[in-house]
Design an enzyme around this catalytic site. Structure first.
Site, mmCIF file in Angstrom:
data_model
loop_
_atom_site.group_PDB
_atom_site.id
_atom_site.type_symbol
_atom_site.label_atom_id
_atom_site.label_comp_id
_atom_site.label_asym_id
_atom_site.label_seq_id
_atom_site.Cartn_x
_atom_site.Cartn_y
_atom_site.Cartn_z
ATOM 1 C CD GLU A 158 -3.037 -5.849 9.294
ATOM 2 O OE1 GLU A 158 -3.780 -6.494 9.105
ATOM 3 O OE2 GLU A 158 -2.047 -5.643 9.033
ATOM 4 C CB CYS B 31 5.337 -0.749 10.117
ATOM 5 S SG CYS B 31 4.792 -1.189 8.486
ATOM 6 C CB CYS C 265 -3.479 -0.957 -1.313
ATOM 7 S SG CYS C 265 -2.037 -0.258 -2.285
ATOM 8 C CB CYS D 13 1.118 -6.275 -4.426
ATOM 9 S SG CYS D 13 2.027 -4.585 -4.721
ATOM 10 C CB CYS E 131 -0.455 -7.308 -0.647
ATOM 11 S SG CYS E 131 -1.057 -6.084 0.463
ATOM 12 N N GLY F 122 -1.496 0.570 1.876
ATOM 13 C CA GLY F 122 -1.684 1.712 0.958
ATOM 14 C C GLY F 122 -0.514 1.984 0.119
ATOM 15 C CD GLU F 123 2.842 3.771 -3.723
ATOM 16 O OE1 GLU F 123 3.122 2.544 -3.821
ATOM 17 O OE2 GLU F 123 3.529 4.789 -3.412
ATOM 18 C CB SER G 102 7.606 1.294 0.926
ATOM 19 O OG SER G 102 6.312 1.049 0.886
ATOM 20 C CB SER H 145 7.758 -2.342 -3.584
ATOM 21 O OG SER H 145 7.396 -1.925 -2.273
ATOM 22 C CG LEU H 146 12.489 -4.155 -9.010
ATOM 23 C CD1 LEU H 146 11.827 -2.938 -9.650
ATOM 24 C CD2 LEU H 146 14.191 -4.446 -8.890
ATOM 25 C CG HIS H 147 7.821 -7.043 -5.023
ATOM 26 N ND1 HIS H 147 8.606 -7.139 -3.952
ATOM 27 C CD2 HIS H 147 6.738 -6.298 -4.861
ATOM 28 C CE1 HIS H 147 7.913 -6.363 -3.019
ATOM 29 N NE2 HIS H 147 6.873 -5.925 -3.574
ATOM 30 C CG ASN I 167 7.525 -16.836 6.278
ATOM 31 O OD1 ASN I 167 8.276 -17.650 5.813
ATOM 32 N ND2 ASN I 167 7.635 -16.469 7.450
ATOM 33 C CB CYS J 13 0.734 -6.566 3.940
ATOM 34 S SG CYS J 13 0.160 -5.138 3.810
#
Ligand code: SF4
Length: 371
Positions: free
Chosen positions: A104, A117, A124, A128, A131, A173-174, A205, A228-230, A304, A347
């Site tokens: 994507e 983006c 990935c 996460c 995701c 992906g990372e 990121s 990306s801490l989260h 969301n 994502c």
């Protein structure tokens, strides 16, 4: 309003994509046909800078050469499998790769900006929990050509003579797990004969791979880094970002500090706010404690609701209290605006939908054959 747009005339390439052809091999191929080496840049510039989507459209090339190029290479190795457009100017593409996998990419347009983006891997490996991209692990890294094609295809969706102003490497992906190819892609994207997007307009990121964060800092480029801490503590972060188990927050913060020292670029910390999970008062206090005194910025991304995932949007009051607590510690915080919300979903969701439709069609065809 969501519009599914007609697809460009665009069949899956069986020929090798021109943007992944090594330059020396391309020069040699041209030399065998009596063409000068300068044609390499001329042809690549036509795709990267001039919006050409076929060799036939490259009217500054001899007709015979255009025909030979078309017989040996494809200007794009990917095909647009799905194109959704939202009323706010956001476009989402699912691209099918030459090996039949899908990725994507998204174009976000607002305030005079056109931001691409892009994805860096198929799938990935970071897993996460919120995701869809990581559900089946990582399949492979994307090539330089496949990453450039995302940029070019998104740029070609901007109004003519529009251009991309920013790149965010936040798709599937990372990014730091495919760092060499990513840096090669961004070097071409930054070139004046490429897409002309300077390093300071590029955000990369990562979930936090300390060694790779240092390598990125050592590249000497002014890319912006978003971690990306989260979550503000190791046990909660490992629940949300499972690879945290191996790294831990302190090692990531230390690498981020080194990135800032070497590049002078403030690090952004991304924090997807999951209602009732990582938005408690103690979490905002812990986050404030981690980042106070650091040159850091926090992007809060309220979750969301997405069908099939057990996470909920945070309550407005909880979000406000979270923001106030972090701000009081002197840390800059913003809530990230969602663009193209109706096509955004989570994502990787659209790609999974396209894949499952394709599998369903495959099963139907198979059962018809068996009847
Ligand atoms: S959020 Fe990013 S890093 Fe995490 S699984 Fe999804 S694509 Fe990978």
């Amino acid at each position: 309003m969501i519009a599914a747009l007609p697809l460009a005339v665009d069949s899956l390439a069986v020929l090798p994509g021109i943007l992944d052809l090594p330059l020396d091999r391309f020069r040699a191929w041209l030399g065998e046909r009596g063409q000068p080496p300068m044609r390499v840049n001329q042809i690549r510039r036509q795709i990267l800078a001039n919006r050409a989507e076929s060799f036939e459209a490259m009217s500054d090339l001899p007709k015979e050469l255009r025909g030979e190029l078309a017989a040996s290479f494809a200007p794009f190795s990917t095909r647009v499998e799905r194109h959704l457009a939202a009323a706010d100017g956001t476009h989402k593409l699912v691209l099918r790769l030459a090996d039949d996998r899908t990725i994507e990419c998204v174009l976000i347009q607002d305030d005079g900006r056109a931001t691409a983006c892009i994805s860096t891997q198929v799938g990935c490996g970071m897993g996460c929990v919120f995701c869809a991209s990581g559900l089946n692990g990582v399949e492979r890294n994307l090539t330089v050509g496949e990453m450039l094609e995302q940029l070019v295809r998104l740029r070609n969706l901007t109004a003519t003579p529009g251009r991309l102003t920013h790149i965010v490497v936040m798709g599937m992906g990372e990014p730091l797990a495919n760092l060499d190819a990513l840096l090669a892609t961004l070097a071409i994207a930054g070139d004046k004969n490429g897409l002309g997007i300077g390093a300071r307009h590029v955000t990369i990121s990562t979930v936090g791979l300390p060694a790779k964060m240092r390598e990125l800092a050592d590249s000497g480029k002014q890319y912006h880094l978003a971690v990306s801490l989260h979550a503000p503590n190791n046990s909660l972060r490992t629940r949300i970002v499972p690879t945290n188990d191996k790294t831990g927050i302190p090692a990531i913060l230390a690498a981020a500090d080194e990135f800032f020292e070497k590049t002078g670029r403030q690090v952004t910390y991304e924090y997807v706010v999951l209602g009732g999970l990582n938005d408690h008062l103690e979490h905002s206090r812990q986050l404030a404690g981690l980042l106070a005194g650091r040159k850091a910025h926090v992007n809060l991304i309220p979750w969301n609701d997405v069908e099939g995932l057990p996470y909920t949007r945070p309550h407005d009051d909880d979000l406000k209290r979270f923001i106030d607590t972090v701000r009081r510690a002197g840390v800059s915080v913003k809530v990230r605006k969602r663009k193209g919300a109706e096509i955004d979903a989570a994502c990787g969701q659209l790609r999974r939908k396209v894949e499952s439709e394709a599998n369903h069609r495959g099963t139907e065809t198979q059962s018809r054959k068996e009847e």
